[in-house]
Write a protein that holds these residues in place. Structure first.
Motif, PDB file in Angstrom:
ATOM      1  N   GLN A  13       7.620  -2.719  12.815  1.00  0.00           N
ATOM      2  CA  GLN A  13       7.196  -4.452  13.103  1.00  0.00           C
ATOM      3  C   GLN A  13       6.072  -4.893  13.499  1.00  0.00           C
ATOM      4  N   ALA A  14       5.113  -4.245  14.982  1.00  0.00           N
ATOM      5  CA  ALA A  14       4.523  -4.629  14.993  1.00  0.00           C
ATOM      6  C   ALA A  14       3.371  -5.477  13.657  1.00  0.00           C
ATOM      7  N   ALA A  15       2.941  -4.351  13.256  1.00  0.00           N
ATOM      8  CA  ALA A  15       2.265  -4.847  12.234  1.00  0.00           C
ATOM      9  C   ALA A  15       2.447  -5.319  11.745  1.00  0.00           C
ATOM     10  N   ALA A  16       4.296  -5.623  11.025  1.00  0.00           N
ATOM     11  CA  ALA A  16       4.658  -6.770  10.054  1.00  0.00           C
ATOM     12  C   ALA A  16       4.489  -7.786  10.345  1.00  0.00           C
ATOM     13  N   ALA A  22      -1.442 -15.605   7.653  1.00  0.00           N
ATOM     14  CA  ALA A  22      -2.763 -16.240   6.416  1.00  0.00           C
ATOM     15  C   ALA A  22      -4.046 -14.839   6.218  1.00  0.00           C
ATOM     16  N   GLY A  23      -4.240 -14.553   5.320  1.00  0.00           N
ATOM     17  CA  GLY A  23      -5.266 -14.084   4.959  1.00  0.00           C
ATOM     18  C   GLY A  23      -5.303 -12.025   6.102  1.00  0.00           C
ATOM     19  N   ALA A  24      -4.902 -11.858   6.313  1.00  0.00           N
ATOM     20  CA  ALA A  24      -3.989 -10.474   6.597  1.00  0.00           C
ATOM     21  C   ALA A  24      -4.182  -9.052   5.452  1.00  0.00           C
ATOM     22  N   LYS A  25      -4.136  -8.290   5.792  1.00  0.00           N
ATOM     23  CA  LYS A  25      -4.224  -7.649   4.734  1.00  0.00           C
ATOM     24  C   LYS A  25      -3.978  -5.817   6.014  1.00  0.00           C
ATOM     25  N   PHE A  26      -2.566  -4.592   4.949  1.00  0.00           N
ATOM     26  CA  PHE A  26      -3.027  -3.825   6.030  1.00  0.00           C
ATOM     27  C   PHE A  26      -3.667  -2.886   5.157  1.00  0.00           C
ATOM     28  N   PRO A  44     -10.175 -10.244   3.128  1.00  0.00           N
ATOM     29  CA  PRO A  44      -9.068 -10.202   4.147  1.00  0.00           C
ATOM     30  C   PRO A  44      -9.669 -11.087   5.837  1.00  0.00           C
ATOM     31  N   THR A  45      -9.418 -11.760   6.261  1.00  0.00           N
ATOM     32  CA  THR A  45      -9.660 -12.698   7.628  1.00  0.00           C
ATOM     33  C   THR A  45      -9.725 -11.345   8.964  1.00  0.00           C
ATOM     34  N   LYS A  46      -8.324 -10.643   8.830  1.00  0.00           N
ATOM     35  CA  LYS A  46      -7.668  -9.639   9.162  1.00  0.00           C
ATOM     36  C   LYS A  46      -7.982  -8.510   8.885  1.00  0.00           C
ATOM     37  N   LEU A 211       6.002  -4.770   5.413  1.00  0.00           N
ATOM     38  CA  LEU A 211       5.293  -3.490   4.910  1.00  0.00           C
ATOM     39  C   LEU A 211       6.543  -2.474   4.259  1.00  0.00           C
ATOM     40  N   ILE A 212       5.782  -1.496   3.985  1.00  0.00           N
ATOM     41  CA  ILE A 212       6.195  -0.592   2.836  1.00  0.00           C
ATOM     42  C   ILE A 212       6.487   0.345   3.696  1.00  0.00           C
ATOM     43  N   THR A 213       7.846   1.044   4.436  1.00  0.00           N
ATOM     44  CA  THR A 213       8.104   2.374   5.430  1.00  0.00           C
ATOM     45  C   THR A 213       7.922   3.466   4.541  1.00  0.00           C
ATOM     46  N   GLY A 214       8.334   3.427   3.204  1.00  0.00           N
ATOM     47  CA  GLY A 214       8.605   4.801   2.499  1.00  0.00           C
ATOM     48  C   GLY A 214       9.144   4.359   1.433  1.00  0.00           C
ATOM     49  N   VAL A 215      10.101   5.381   0.818  1.00  0.00           N
ATOM     50  CA  VAL A 215       9.828   5.302  -0.950  1.00  0.00           C
ATOM     51  C   VAL A 215      11.462   6.666  -0.937  1.00  0.00           C
TER      52      VAL A 215
END
Length: 328
Positions: A13-16, A22-26, A44-46, A211-215
């Motif tokens: 949740q914190a990651a999402a 804007a400009g953030a990437k995992f 990315p800016t973050k 955020l993808i958490t699983g498949v």
């Protein structure tokens, strides 16, 4: 290298929430993103580091399927005994991709989100609608040997590069996500990717920060034959010119069920129900295999350097069907 900030997330949740800006990437394994940052294709800016989140397990499902955490490395997924036994096509596809070193770092979630390997996408001196919307597509009329012949538009003819995602498409996988607003959703892989149309820079249906958490993989098809056939320029460390992921169950000499997905041909892992309909419920014949190939390539269009992919896809599909049905 452009300046950026860095945060390490302590929960999905914190990651999402952090990545919704804007400009953030995992970042997880970084096997694609870091290359793109070095070339300033991605700026990315973050960066939100998710590599320490507890998403690295493969777990049994009540329906006999598996749930695969988004951070399971490709090498671990390919080597898992349950995957080898129940989903051989997935293990084969993973082992056909990249190199051992990259598979050790690349994550399941990141693999699904790989960017195209189009030459012009990587070259910031050229026009690319996927990299810079509205700038044009240098690949159309340019050197496009590795690019798509299905699902293209006048704005983009890029291909999706993942081997794993092609196998996931044949297996009817479901992608599980965490949204920035706290909601979770499950997205069928067939609904996850978008055709380029006039917005080729929008490649999937994820929202900002999602955020993808699983498949999730459904229960395996009983007594099915699995195949992943990849045609490429060299035996290793090369992207598919054409690939076929197949899961076929037989009833005598009749095809009982079939799932067929294709790589190297389109902007997403490609699957066309008409291809499967051409063979399911029918005795195995050369005519039915040809009909399946006709269905696959009915709307195919070459752009010069990649014209060869159309007859190559036909031969590859027919050879794959012969192997899957035991008629080699």
């Amino acid at each position: 290298m452009k300046l950026f900030t860095y945060e390490r997330a302590d929960s999905a949740q914190a990651a999402a929430t952090d990545a919704a800006a804007a400009g953030a990437k995992f970042i997880a394994g970084g096997t694609n993103l870091l290359d793109l940052m070095k070339l300033q294709v991605e700026t990315p800016t973050k960066l939100v580091d998710i590599s320490r989140l507890p998403l690295d397990k493969i777990e049994e499902r009540d329906d006999g399927g598996l749930t695969i955490g988004a951070l399971v490395p490709n090498s671990d997924l390919a080597a898992d005994a349950r995957v080898i036994e129940r989903y051989e096509v997935l293990s084969r596809a993973l082992l056909a991709g990249a190199s051992g070193q990259l598979r050790n770092k690349a994550s399941t979630g990141g693999n699904l989100l790989q960017r195209t390997r189009c030459y012009y996408f990587y070259d910031t001196a050229t026009a690319c609608n996927k990299r810079e919307p509205g700038s044009g597509c240098s690949a159309i009329g340019g050197f496009n040997r590795i690019l798509a012949v299905l699902g293209t538009s006048e704005h983009c003819i890029a291909t999706h590069p993942s081997d794993m995602a092609v196998a996931m498409r044949a297996l009817d996988a479901t992608i599980v996500t965490q949204k920035a607003d706290g909601d979770r959703r499950r997205i069928a892989i067939g609904d996850f990717y978008r055709l380029p149309g006039d917005t080729p820079h929008i490649e999937n249906v994820l929202e900002a920060g999602e955020l993808i958490t699983g498949v999730e993989l459904p229960a395996p098809v009983e007594a099915a034959r699995h195949l992943y056939r990849k045609v490429r320029d060299r035996a290793s460390y090369a992207f598919a010119l054409v690939s076929v992921a197949g899961v076929v169950a037989m009833d005598g000499d009749t095809v009982k069920s079939a799932s067929l997905a294709f790589g190297g041909l389109g902007p997403m892992p490609w699957r066309n129900p008409a291809v499967e309909a051409a063979i399911v419920g029918k005795p195995v014949t050369t005519a039915s295999f040809e009909a399946a190939a006709d269905a696959l390539l009915a709307d195919a269009r070459g752009y010069g350097s990649n014209d060869f992919k159309i007859p190559l896809a036909r031969r590859t599909l027919i050879a794959s069907l012969r192997e899957l049905t035991g008629t080699n």
